[in-house]
Design a protein around this motif. Sequence first.
Motif, PDB file in Angstrom:
ATOM      1  N   LYS A 104      31.954  58.100  14.780  1.00  0.00           N
ATOM      2  CA  LYS A 104      31.713  56.953  15.723  1.00  0.00           C
ATOM      3  C   LYS A 104      32.753  57.626  16.816  1.00  0.00           C
ATOM      4  CE  LYS A 104      31.512  52.410  16.913  1.00  0.00           C
ATOM      5  NZ  LYS A 104      32.684  51.722  18.105  1.00  0.00           N
ATOM      6  N   ARG A 105      34.110  58.279  17.004  1.00  0.00           N
ATOM      7  CA  ARG A 105      34.882  58.316  18.069  1.00  0.00           C
ATOM      8  C   ARG A 105      33.635  59.863  18.529  1.00  0.00           C
ATOM      9  NH1 ARG A 105      39.037  57.522  14.017  1.00  0.00           N
ATOM     10  NH2 ARG A 105      39.380  59.550  13.376  1.00  0.00           N
ATOM     11  N   LYS A 106      32.869  60.373  17.903  1.00  0.00           N
ATOM     12  CA  LYS A 106      33.140  61.783  18.296  1.00  0.00           C
ATOM     13  C   LYS A 106      31.352  61.311  18.919  1.00  0.00           C
ATOM     14  CE  LYS A 106      32.830  65.509  15.754  1.00  0.00           C
ATOM     15  NZ  LYS A 106      32.449  66.568  14.761  1.00  0.00           N
ATOM     16  N   SER A 107      30.748  60.206  19.255  1.00  0.00           N
ATOM     17  CA  SER A 107      29.394  60.019  19.271  1.00  0.00           C
ATOM     18  C   SER A 107      29.522  60.092  20.538  1.00  0.00           C
ATOM     19  CB  SER A 107      29.321  59.152  18.575  1.00  0.00           C
ATOM     20  OG  SER A 107      28.044  58.991  19.029  1.00  0.00           O
ATOM     21  N   LYS A 108      27.850  60.128  21.258  1.00  0.00           N
ATOM     22  CA  LYS A 108      28.264  59.432  22.656  1.00  0.00           C
ATOM     23  C   LYS A 108      27.613  58.736  22.660  1.00  0.00           C
ATOM     24  CE  LYS A 108      27.444  64.801  23.427  1.00  0.00           C
ATOM     25  NZ  LYS A 108      26.452  65.916  24.006  1.00  0.00           N
ATOM     26  N   GLU A 109      26.784  57.852  21.405  1.00  0.00           N
ATOM     27  CA  GLU A 109      26.718  56.861  22.149  1.00  0.00           C
ATOM     28  C   GLU A 109      27.562  55.937  21.222  1.00  0.00           C
ATOM     29  OE1 GLU A 109      23.510  55.210  19.733  1.00  0.00           O
ATOM     30  OE2 GLU A 109      22.441  57.715  20.396  1.00  0.00           O
ATOM     31  N   LYS A 110      28.486  54.701  22.762  1.00  0.00           N
ATOM     32  CA  LYS A 110      29.573  53.946  22.673  1.00  0.00           C
ATOM     33  C   LYS A 110      28.712  52.487  22.892  1.00  0.00           C
ATOM     34  CE  LYS A 110      31.829  57.348  22.871  1.00  0.00           C
ATOM     35  NZ  LYS A 110      32.612  57.423  22.073  1.00  0.00           N
ATOM     36  N   LEU A 111      28.922  51.092  22.047  1.00  0.00           N
ATOM     37  CA  LEU A 111      28.850  50.164  21.692  1.00  0.00           C
ATOM     38  C   LEU A 111      29.886  49.874  22.403  1.00  0.00           C
ATOM     39  CD1 LEU A 111      27.100  49.866  18.150  1.00  0.00           C
ATOM     40  CD2 LEU A 111      25.856  50.539  20.091  1.00  0.00           C
ATOM     41  N   SER A 112      29.583  48.173  22.634  1.00  0.00           N
ATOM     42  CA  SER A 112      30.438  47.427  23.961  1.00  0.00           C
ATOM     43  C   SER A 112      31.181  46.851  22.353  1.00  0.00           C
ATOM     44  CB  SER A 112      29.694  46.460  24.086  1.00  0.00           C
ATOM     45  OG  SER A 112      29.298  45.140  23.486  1.00  0.00           O
ATOM     46  N   PHE A 113      32.632  46.020  22.493  1.00  0.00           N
ATOM     47  CA  PHE A 113      33.109  45.532  21.535  1.00  0.00           C
ATOM     48  C   PHE A 113      32.619  44.464  21.069  1.00  0.00           C
ATOM     49  CE2 PHE A 113      35.686  42.049  19.827  1.00  0.00           C
ATOM     50  CZ  PHE A 113      36.576  42.600  19.155  1.00  0.00           C
ATOM     51  N   ASN A 114      31.890  43.571  21.533  1.00  0.00           N
ATOM     52  CA  ASN A 114      31.301  42.312  21.141  1.00  0.00           C
ATOM     53  C   ASN A 114      30.119  43.256  19.714  1.00  0.00           C
ATOM     54  OD1 ASN A 114      32.731  40.791  22.416  1.00  0.00           O
ATOM     55  ND2 ASN A 114      31.217  40.609  23.974  1.00  0.00           N
ATOM     56  N   THR A 115      29.074  44.021  20.612  1.00  0.00           N
ATOM     57  CA  THR A 115      28.204  44.354  19.387  1.00  0.00           C
ATOM     58  C   THR A 115      28.560  45.239  18.746  1.00  0.00           C
ATOM     59  OG1 THR A 115      26.814  45.113  22.203  1.00  0.00           O
ATOM     60  CG2 THR A 115      26.324  45.730  19.499  1.00  0.00           C
ATOM     61  N   SER A 116      29.770  45.935  18.358  1.00  0.00           N
ATOM     62  CA  SER A 116      30.020  46.775  17.542  1.00  0.00           C
ATOM     63  C   SER A 116      30.810  45.581  16.240  1.00  0.00           C
ATOM     64  CB  SER A 116      31.235  47.407  17.424  1.00  0.00           C
ATOM     65  OG  SER A 116      30.626  48.699  18.675  1.00  0.00           O
ATOM     66  N   ALA A 117      31.451  44.273  16.994  1.00  0.00           N
ATOM     67  CA  ALA A 117      32.082  43.608  15.837  1.00  0.00           C
ATOM     68  C   ALA A 117      30.973  42.654  15.494  1.00  0.00           C
ATOM     69  CB  ALA A 117      32.832  42.433  17.061  1.00  0.00           C
ATOM     70  N   ALA A 118      29.667  42.228  16.318  1.00  0.00           N
ATOM     71  CA  ALA A 118      28.604  41.016  15.994  1.00  0.00           C
ATOM     72  C   ALA A 118      28.201  42.300  14.485  1.00  0.00           C
ATOM     73  CB  ALA A 118      27.468  41.383  16.921  1.00  0.00           C
ATOM     74  N   VAL A 119      27.792  43.577  15.311  1.00  0.00           N
ATOM     75  CA  VAL A 119      27.084  43.999  13.774  1.00  0.00           C
ATOM     76  C   VAL A 119      27.524  44.339  12.661  1.00  0.00           C
ATOM     77  CG1 VAL A 119      26.617  46.937  13.566  1.00  0.00           C
ATOM     78  CG2 VAL A 119      25.725  45.788  15.378  1.00  0.00           C
ATOM     79  N   LEU A 120      29.216  45.243  12.754  1.00  0.00           N
ATOM     80  CA  LEU A 120      30.244  45.086  11.600  1.00  0.00           C
ATOM     81  C   LEU A 120      30.139  44.507  11.181  1.00  0.00           C
ATOM     82  CD1 LEU A 120      31.936  46.663   9.875  1.00  0.00           C
ATOM     83  CD2 LEU A 120      34.162  46.181  11.428  1.00  0.00           C
ATOM     84  N   ILE A 121      30.089  42.611  11.671  1.00  0.00           N
ATOM     85  CA  ILE A 121      30.527  41.282  10.059  1.00  0.00           C
ATOM     86  C   ILE A 121      28.581  41.434  10.193  1.00  0.00           C
ATOM     87  CG2 ILE A 121      30.565  38.977  10.621  1.00  0.00           C
ATOM     88  CD1 ILE A 121      32.302  39.326  13.427  1.00  0.00           C
ATOM     89  N   GLY A 122      27.897  41.359  10.855  1.00  0.00           N
ATOM     90  CA  GLY A 122      26.291  40.965  10.122  1.00  0.00           C
ATOM     91  C   GLY A 122      25.987  41.830   9.001  1.00  0.00           C
ATOM     92  N   ALA A 123      26.740  42.793   9.625  1.00  0.00           N
ATOM     93  CA  ALA A 123      26.199  44.237   8.206  1.00  0.00           C
ATOM     94  C   ALA A 123      27.110  43.725   6.608  1.00  0.00           C
ATOM     95  CB  ALA A 123      26.630  45.930   8.385  1.00  0.00           C
ATOM     96  N   THR A 124      28.276  43.409   6.612  1.00  0.00           N
ATOM     97  CA  THR A 124      28.557  43.399   6.006  1.00  0.00           C
ATOM     98  C   THR A 124      28.785  41.828   5.111  1.00  0.00           C
ATOM     99  OG1 THR A 124      30.956  44.926   6.860  1.00  0.00           O
ATOM    100  CG2 THR A 124      31.572  42.841   5.279  1.00  0.00           C
ATOM    101  N   ALA A 125      28.638  40.818   6.010  1.00  0.00           N
ATOM    102  CA  ALA A 125      27.888  39.489   5.571  1.00  0.00           C
ATOM    103  C   ALA A 125      27.045  40.023   4.731  1.00  0.00           C
ATOM    104  CB  ALA A 125      27.813  38.174   6.278  1.00  0.00           C
ATOM    105  N   GLY A 126      26.072  39.997   5.097  1.00  0.00           N
ATOM    106  CA  GLY A 126      24.564  40.549   4.352  1.00  0.00           C
ATOM    107  C   GLY A 126      24.387  41.451   3.521  1.00  0.00           C
TER     108      GLY A 126
END
Length: 248
Positions: free
Chosen positions: A36-58
């Motif tokens: 993720k640190r090396k990736s050129k595609e950067k996600l906003s904090f809100n998007t990253s947090a939402a995706v992480l929470i959604g993936a973990t809960a699911g």
Amino acid sequence: MDFPVTFQIFGKTILAHPVLETVGIFIGMRYYFYLKRKSKEKLSFNTSAAVLIGATAGALIGSKLIGNLENPYTLFENFSFKRFWTNNTIVGGLAFGLIGVEWAKKIVGHKESTGDLIVYPLILAMIIGRIGCFLTGVHEETYGIPTDFIFGMHLGDEYLRHPVALYEIGFLIILWIILKTLQRKNKYPSGFVFQLFMLSYFSFRLMLDFIKPRIEIIGNLGTIQLVCIVVIFYYFLKLRKTKVVTSL
């Protein structure tokens, strides 16, 4: 080798599976954050947090729900919270993790795919976890049916069994190599590698579970296989719409 392989941790005897599963998750997450640190595609904090929470809960809900529905008769006739909490399957985790991510993306209004970056960390974590499955033998329900096949192994009882954990490790290593090779030769839209991973893995699991003990739910298919069919159909439709540009 004697099965199950155990570790002594703080004076307690722990099976290899939960230990290596935890190690796999930790190493996989560290690898993901490195990519993720090396990736050129950067996600906003809100998007990253939402995706992480959604993936973990699911994944948490799905792994336990599908894991317990492998034997629905035991689940409903003699419910035990301890048994419910300890029954897991990666198939349910992946399928419901996907649902959690898609819901999270809808909430924050993110339309682009976010899955490609997690593919290789996920494969790495799964390989380490499956080593733990193999070392646990028949003491958890991650073994194959008895067989006279050349690869049959004694996994802790009197039978030669399919070492399905080793089959899966071999498949995941080959899949890693194939996906990396395809990425070098072609240019894919965002999300394609993750879609191809999901289609490949669920197709493999659909076939692998024919040589694992299972409760037949519909026809000769178990719960995990029915989930696999739904996911395969979903990603088959998505991949049909994907345009690939070959690198010259």
